[in-house]
Write an enzyme that holds these catalytic residues in place. Structure first.
Site, PDB file in Angstrom:
ATOM      1  N   LYS A  78      41.073   8.442   5.984  1.00  0.00           N
ATOM      2  CA  LYS A  78      40.446   8.884   4.763  1.00  0.00           C
ATOM      3  C   LYS A  78      40.201  10.172   4.937  1.00  0.00           C
ATOM      4  O   LYS A  78      39.869  11.003   5.633  1.00  0.00           O
ATOM      5  CB  LYS A  78      39.140   8.213   5.299  1.00  0.00           C
ATOM      6  CG  LYS A  78      38.130   8.802   4.276  1.00  0.00           C
ATOM      7  CD  LYS A  78      37.205   8.663   4.314  1.00  0.00           C
ATOM      8  CE  LYS A  78      36.005   9.674   4.699  1.00  0.00           C
ATOM      9  NZ  LYS A  78      35.935  10.854   4.167  1.00  0.00           N
ATOM     10  N   GLY A  86      35.933  15.780  13.016  1.00  0.00           N
ATOM     11  CA  GLY A  86      34.355  16.298  12.765  1.00  0.00           C
ATOM     12  C   GLY A  86      33.682  16.551  13.637  1.00  0.00           C
ATOM     13  O   GLY A  86      33.587  17.469  14.480  1.00  0.00           O
ATOM     14  N   SER A  87      31.889  16.919  13.090  1.00  0.00           N
ATOM     15  CA  SER A  87      31.510  17.722  13.241  1.00  0.00           C
ATOM     16  C   SER A  87      30.833  16.946  14.663  1.00  0.00           C
ATOM     17  O   SER A  87      30.614  15.473  14.154  1.00  0.00           O
ATOM     18  CB  SER A  87      29.565  17.556  12.003  1.00  0.00           C
ATOM     19  OG  SER A  87      29.271  16.596  11.994  1.00  0.00           O
ATOM     20  N   THR A  88      30.175  17.158  14.956  1.00  0.00           N
ATOM     21  CA  THR A  88      29.223  16.634  16.214  1.00  0.00           C
ATOM     22  C   THR A  88      27.826  15.216  16.483  1.00  0.00           C
ATOM     23  O   THR A  88      28.509  14.534  16.612  1.00  0.00           O
ATOM     24  CB  THR A  88      28.749  17.920  17.604  1.00  0.00           C
ATOM     25  OG1 THR A  88      29.833  18.250  18.306  1.00  0.00           O
ATOM     26  CG2 THR A  88      28.376  16.693  18.358  1.00  0.00           C
ATOM     27  N   GLY A  99      30.112  12.610  14.940  1.00  0.00           N
ATOM     28  CA  GLY A  99      30.407  11.952  15.909  1.00  0.00           C
ATOM     29  C   GLY A  99      29.774  10.762  16.701  1.00  0.00           C
ATOM     30  O   GLY A  99      30.117   9.864  17.103  1.00  0.00           O
ATOM     31  N   GLU A 145      37.021  13.830  18.331  1.00  0.00           N
ATOM     32  CA  GLU A 145      36.943  15.527  18.197  1.00  0.00           C
ATOM     33  C   GLU A 145      36.354  16.089  17.250  1.00  0.00           C
ATOM     34  O   GLU A 145      36.512  15.889  16.253  1.00  0.00           O
ATOM     35  CB  GLU A 145      38.479  15.314  18.234  1.00  0.00           C
ATOM     36  CG  GLU A 145      39.337  16.982  18.392  1.00  0.00           C
ATOM     37  CD  GLU A 145      39.192  17.839  17.665  1.00  0.00           C
ATOM     38  OE1 GLU A 145      37.684  18.281  18.023  1.00  0.00           O
ATOM     39  OE2 GLU A 145      39.712  17.872  17.001  1.00  0.00           O
ATOM     40  N   CYS A 202      37.412  23.904  14.589  1.00  0.00           N
ATOM     41  CA  CYS A 202      36.686  23.689  15.793  1.00  0.00           C
ATOM     42  C   CYS A 202      36.573  24.355  17.453  1.00  0.00           C
ATOM     43  O   CYS A 202      35.976  24.338  17.537  1.00  0.00           O
ATOM     44  CB  CYS A 202      37.634  22.093  16.010  1.00  0.00           C
ATOM     45  SG  CYS A 202      38.694  21.678  16.383  1.00  0.00           S
ATOM     46  N   GLU A 252      27.297  25.979  15.825  1.00  0.00           N
ATOM     47  CA  GLU A 252      28.728  25.832  15.610  1.00  0.00           C
ATOM     48  C   GLU A 252      28.800  26.495  14.122  1.00  0.00           C
ATOM     49  O   GLU A 252      27.718  25.768  13.298  1.00  0.00           O
ATOM     50  CB  GLU A 252      29.830  24.775  15.870  1.00  0.00           C
ATOM     51  CG  GLU A 252      31.225  24.919  14.870  1.00  0.00           C
ATOM     52  CD  GLU A 252      31.225  23.404  14.726  1.00  0.00           C
ATOM     53  OE1 GLU A 252      30.952  22.747  15.063  1.00  0.00           O
ATOM     54  OE2 GLU A 252      32.852  23.426  15.598  1.00  0.00           O
TER      55      GLU A 252
HETATM   56  P1  NAI Z   1      31.386  16.116   8.568  1.00  0.00           P
HETATM   57  O1  NAI Z   1      31.529  15.541   9.754  1.00  0.00           O
HETATM   58  O2  NAI Z   1      30.915  15.600   7.362  1.00  0.00           O
HETATM   59  O3  NAI Z   1      33.105  15.825   7.993  1.00  0.00           O
HETATM   60  C1  NAI Z   1      33.968  15.271   8.114  1.00  0.00           C
HETATM   61  C2  NAI Z   1      34.554  13.251   8.462  1.00  0.00           C
HETATM   62  O4  NAI Z   1      33.591  12.725   8.632  1.00  0.00           O
HETATM   63  C3  NAI Z   1      35.368  13.788   6.048  1.00  0.00           C
HETATM   64  O5  NAI Z   1      35.588  13.008   6.498  1.00  0.00           O
HETATM   65  C4  NAI Z   1      33.473  12.818   5.913  1.00  0.00           C
HETATM   66  O6  NAI Z   1      33.802  12.080   4.775  1.00  0.00           O
HETATM   67  C5  NAI Z   1      33.724  12.407   7.555  1.00  0.00           C
HETATM   68  N1  NAI Z   1      32.314  11.563   7.462  1.00  0.00           N
HETATM   69  C6  NAI Z   1      31.060  11.968   7.520  1.00  0.00           C
HETATM   70  N2  NAI Z   1      29.867  11.318   7.873  1.00  0.00           N
HETATM   71  C7  NAI Z   1      30.247  10.218   8.131  1.00  0.00           C
HETATM   72  C8  NAI Z   1      29.849   9.066   8.564  1.00  0.00           C
HETATM   73  N3  NAI Z   1      28.407   8.547   8.695  1.00  0.00           N
HETATM   74  N4  NAI Z   1      30.782   8.262   9.421  1.00  0.00           N
HETATM   75  C9  NAI Z   1      32.112   8.039   9.548  1.00  0.00           C
HETATM   76  N5  NAI Z   1      32.540   9.099   8.658  1.00  0.00           N
HETATM   77  C10 NAI Z   1      31.655  10.415   8.223  1.00  0.00           C
HETATM   78  O7  NAI Z   1      31.680  17.397   8.389  1.00  0.00           O
HETATM   79  P2  NAI Z   1      31.034  17.685   7.522  1.00  0.00           P
HETATM   80  O8  NAI Z   1      29.819  17.683   6.877  1.00  0.00           O
HETATM   81  O9  NAI Z   1      31.948  18.082   6.196  1.00  0.00           O
HETATM   82  O10 NAI Z   1      30.958  19.469   7.939  1.00  0.00           O
HETATM   83  C11 NAI Z   1      29.438  19.872   8.405  1.00  0.00           C
HETATM   84  C12 NAI Z   1      29.918  20.947   9.909  1.00  0.00           C
HETATM   85  O11 NAI Z   1      30.990  20.169  10.484  1.00  0.00           O
HETATM   86  C13 NAI Z   1      30.935  22.165   9.595  1.00  0.00           C
HETATM   87  O12 NAI Z   1      29.588  22.633   9.753  1.00  0.00           O
HETATM   88  C14 NAI Z   1      31.116  22.424  11.691  1.00  0.00           C
HETATM   89  O13 NAI Z   1      30.392  22.886  12.349  1.00  0.00           O
HETATM   90  C15 NAI Z   1      31.687  21.431  11.631  1.00  0.00           C
HETATM   91  N6  NAI Z   1      32.858  20.236  11.340  1.00  0.00           N
HETATM   92  C16 NAI Z   1      33.524  20.130  12.825  1.00  0.00           C
HETATM   93  C17 NAI Z   1      34.880  19.936  13.073  1.00  0.00           C
HETATM   94  C18 NAI Z   1      35.943  20.464  13.500  1.00  0.00           C
HETATM   95  O14 NAI Z   1      36.944  19.973  13.129  1.00  0.00           O
HETATM   96  N7  NAI Z   1      35.639  20.372  14.805  1.00  0.00           N
HETATM   97  C19 NAI Z   1      35.465  19.505  10.897  1.00  0.00           C
HETATM   98  C20 NAI Z   1      34.861  19.639   9.985  1.00  0.00           C
HETATM   99  C21 NAI Z   1      33.149  20.123  10.089  1.00  0.00           C
END
Ligand code: NAI
Length: 793
Positions: free
Chosen positions: A191, A243-245, A248, A265, A299, A395
């Site tokens: 996804k 994605g976000s902590t 995670g 990650e 990240c 972050e």
């Molecule tokens: P997010 O962690 O919500 O999204 C990343 C992925 O997870 C997306 O595909 C999203 O649809 C999916 N997702 C969201 N909620 C989920 C859940 N409950 N269960 C399973 N999958 C889920 O990140 P978001 O909201 O786009 O960004 C928010 C903050 O996260 C950013 O400001 C940044 O600080 C951090 N972030 C960190 C990343 C990294 O590479 N470490 C990448 C993206 C965001």
């Protein structure tokens, strides 16, 4: 503009990349996309959302929001395809991965443009960084598929992998997930992030073009709700998430006790350390790549500049001047350095954290104004940020650098580690000895020396602490997509039950000994249980053998404190650790009869079986004595003039909840690999048969083991496991016990994202060398740090 003006201003003219092909591709799909399931696109359906170009607000296409039946269909297709895909063999899969690499390369420009439009990142980066790294990833993993049978002998595919990726590097994150999964014989349901689905959908077409068997790759689109459906799906064997902590943590919760393999990650707040002897101009260019690359939405962005006091002002002046030359604007312009922020929510989040920094007293330096149209945020410096400020701790995920000064290398290390994250670090100094001294002291999965944001398929990437666990890339990353073949043979462990104490023995110690209550072993000393309670230990027939202390939270806290103090063990040489392990073996062997008797009394094993357990324990100690100076890392061949040193570092303080089966051998099978690799441990022995552990104190005391390296707390294993899981000072937790206990450990580990390894309630044969000793244990006892060291003047 005429030549004279250009000469006077030295301004770049516009150099826009063409977008026609990308828009034509979208039009060819009528501007709407369904899911890619079992080798074909579904119709987009009614539940759709817009995907928007953040640089100009233009709606590019409509994307389907998956529902439960879409997810079920994708998982079913992946499941159906998996065994055939694995059975194709390494060479068969390698040919497909090679085809994918070639086709991504062939369509590189289309991918680069599409990614630029959908994400707002600059064409310069998508064209020169993202897409080349994607093709490299598929080539590299075509190689691993080819080599799997020989290089990953004893392992097999996990099964169906559910993969959830973010929006910051849409296609690159897809390749990091899909390539190793396919190489190792898994099928995938992926996804993409809801903001950036297009390149994944184009990749789906590439899969069809490559003739990939139906169901091997499935792409489903939608927001976090779809991610949740995946993480709770019964027929997915592994979740890989970037994605976000916060998300995670939710995923750790959602998958706890399900038996799903998991890699996370997550976020970071990575230090960028500049010493006063560094080449400051290079360091300034490093900062540009560290925090303004991809608008800082990275990240592992070097988002905290730690600069040595003597050069702090010069560095800030140089940075301010350099920042002013960064060109911000149309990402499709080949001369643009800084593109758009992914969406308004993200932009607001950046702005509010910058405001917080200013409120906390930081000095704000911003370079340029931003275009009126689109979602942009200017490159920003927050100078002299208080270490406790949210701007320094959270972050920000934007083009914002916070700066602090330091005086000494040890102060730099302390500041660098003053974060809950541990993804990356960058060290700038002309003194390579200093850099290599600091690199192991920094809690981070990747360290770049005089460089930053270098990535390659051959080098593992992943975090320490709350930046997650597991590695992507390199040989180390392959283990996230395989499981040991012996696992299929294991049966559920019989639930060990307590024997009732017989009335004849209720009188207790009738052999004349006054106090038979074994104490705890904490910090090299025997310690009474804090609570002052003890529990009886019975023989297999119900006779009283003695008492052990009933450990509580305070005992665990004391043990963790003692283990933390014994930090010198981590830097002791492998040779020294080996000698001590051999010495423990020798001292145990001298007392073999006594230990065998104890096993016999507690478990009812025959004398022969009990002796054979002691002998196997001595042999196991020898094995890890042997390994102590041989669990080498690697030198990865990355395509730079330099090397990436993959070092196996200890987890730190480990909690070990030991099995009921084989009370001595099981205990040592956990303690020995952990301490051989430099960890300090808090071990909780089998609650039914703890006396093998308490008898061991004297062996440990006479074997030159430094105080605090091994601590033993007796008591209720599950209660103590929960305390260990909750404790922030414990970096990793192993648990062998009933399935419910495993689930509890995984749940409890979600809050602080502790790395856990649980038995899943399966009965490992502790006597089997295949199942219970060697590399698998060493791998779980260590985490790989990749240190990039470029060469040259
Ligand atoms: P997010 O962690 O919500 O999204 C990343 C992925 O997870 C997306 O595909 C999203 O649809 C999916 N997702 C969201 N909620 C989920 C859940 N409950 N269960 C399973 N999958 C889920 O990140 P978001 O909201 O786009 O960004 C928010 C903050 O996260 C950013 O400001 C940044 O600080 C951090 N972030 C960190 C990343 C990294 O590479 N470490 C990448 C993206 C965001």
């Amino acid at each position: 503009m005429n030549i004279d003006t250009i000469f006077d201003t030295m301004n770049y003219g516009p150099a826009p990349e063409g977008r026609v092909e990308a828009l034509d591709w979208i039009s060819a799909h009528d501007g709407q996309f369904g899911h890619y399931v079992n080798g074909a696109f579904t119709s987009a359906g009614k539940d759709r959302f817009d995907t928007v170009n953040p640089a100009d607000g233009m709606v590019l296409a409509q994307i389907a929001q998956a529902n439960t039946s879409d997810v079920d269909a994708a998982v079913a297709a992946a499941r159906k395809a998996q065994s055939k895909w694995a059975a194709l063999g390494g060479h068969g899969r390698a040919k497909y991965l090679y085809a994918l690499a070639r086709l991504v390369q062939k369509h590189a420009r289309l991918f680069a443009v599409l990614e630029c439009l959908d994400n707002g990142k600059t064409i310069r980066e998508t064209r020169d960084i993202d897409i080349p790294l994607v093709t490299r990833h598929f080539y590299h993993h075509a190689g691993w598929a080819q080599l799997m049978e020989s290089e990953m002998a004893g392992f097999e595919a996990v099964g169906v992998a559910g993969q959830i990726i973010p929006w910051n590097f849409p296609l690159l994150m897809l390749s990091w997930k899909v390539a190793p999964a396919l190489a190792m014989g898994n099928t995938v349901v992926l996804k993409p992030a809801e903001q950036t689905s297009l390149s994944a959908l184009l990749f789906a077409e590439i899969c069809a073009e490559a003739g990939l068997p139906n169901g091997v790759v499935n792409i489903i689109t939608g927001d976090g709700r779809v991610g949740e459906m995946m993480t709770t799906h019964d027929d997915i064997d592994k979740i890989a998430f970037t994605g976000s902590t916060d998300v995670g943590r939710k995923i750790r919760e959602a998958t706890a006790g399900s038996g799903k393999k998991l890699t996370l990650e997550l976020g970071g707040k990575s230090p960028f350390i500049v010493f006063d002897d560094a080449d400051l101009d290079s360091a300034v260019e490093g900062v540009v790549d560290a925090i303004w690359f991809n608008q800082g939405q990275v990240c592992c962005a070097g988002s905290r500049l730690l600069v040595q006091e003597a050069v702090a002002d010069t560095m800030i002046d140089k940075l301010t001047a350099r920042m002013a030359t960064l060109r911000l604007g149309d990402p499709m312009d080949k001369c643009t350095d800084v593109g758009a922020i992914i969406d308004q929510t993200q932009r607001d989040r950046i702005a509010s954290l910058v405001d917080a920094g200013v409120r906390d007293g930081a000095r704000l330096i911003q370079s340029s104004s931003v275009p009126e149209l689109g979602c942009f945020y200017p490159p920003t410096l927050l100078v002299d940020v208080e270490p406790a400020s949210a701007a320094a701790q959270e972050e920000i995920f934007g083009p914002v650098l916070v700066t602090t000064t330091f005086r000494t290398p040890s102060e730099a290390t302390a500041l660098a580690n003053n974060t809950r994250y541990g993804l990356a670090a960058s060290i700038w100094t002309e003194n390579i000895n200093l850099a290599l001294d600091l690199a192991p002291k920094i809690q981070a999965g990747v360290v770049w020396i005089n460089s930053t944001n270098l990535f390659d398929a051959a080098a593992g990437f992943g975090g320490y602490r709350e930046s997650g666990f597991g590695r992507e890339g390199g040989r180390e990353g392959l283990f996230e997509y395989v499981k040991p073949s012996y696992l299929a043979k294991l049966k559920p462990a019989k639930v060990a039950t307590k024997v009732a104490q017989t009335s004849a023995t209720l009188a207790g110690a009738s052999d004349g000994l006054l106090d038979r209550t074994a104490k705890m072993y904490i910090g090299g000393k025997q310690a009474r249980p804090d609570g002052g309670y003890s529990t009886p230990v019975l023989s297999s027939k119900g006779a009283l053998l003695g008492h052990v202390g009933k450990g509580n939270r305070k005992d665990i806290r004391n043990a963790v404190e003692a283990a933390t103090k014994a930090a010198g063990w981590a830097s002791a040489s492998g040779h020294l650790r080996a000698q001590i392990l051999y010495y423990i073996a020798e001292n145990l062997s001298v007392r073999a009869d006594e230990f065998a008797d104890r096993i016999r009394q507690m478990t009812g094993a025959s004398g022969k079986a009990a002796h054979s357990e002691v002998e196997a324990t001595v042999s196991r100690l020898f094995t890890y004595g042997a390994w102590a100076d041989k669990h080498d890392g690697a030198v990865h061949s990355v395509p730079i003039r330099g090397v990436a040193l993959a070092m196996n570092e200890p987890n730190g303080v480990m909690g070990l909840c030991c099995p009921d089966a084989a009370p001595l051998l099981g205990l040592i099978s956990m303690i020995a690999p952990a301490i051989a690799t430099g960890n300090r441990v808090v071990a909780v022995p089998s609650p039914l048969h703890p006396l093998s552990a308490t008898d061991l104190y004297q062996v440990l005391e006479t074997s030159d083991l430094p105080a605090g390296v091994v601590n033993i707390v007796t008591g209720d294993r599950d209660e103590l496991a929960k305390t260990l899981a909750d404790h922030y000072g414990v970096s990793a937790l192993w648990y062998d016990g009933p399935a419910e206990g495993c689930a509890k450990v995984e749940h409890a580990s979600a809050a602080n994202l502790k790395r856990s390894w649980v038995s899943g309630g399966l009965a490992r044969d502790w006597h089997s060398r295949d199942q219970s000793e060697g590399r698998e244990f060493l791998r779980h006892a260590t985490q790989v740090k990749n240190i990039w060291v470029p060469y040259g003047e």
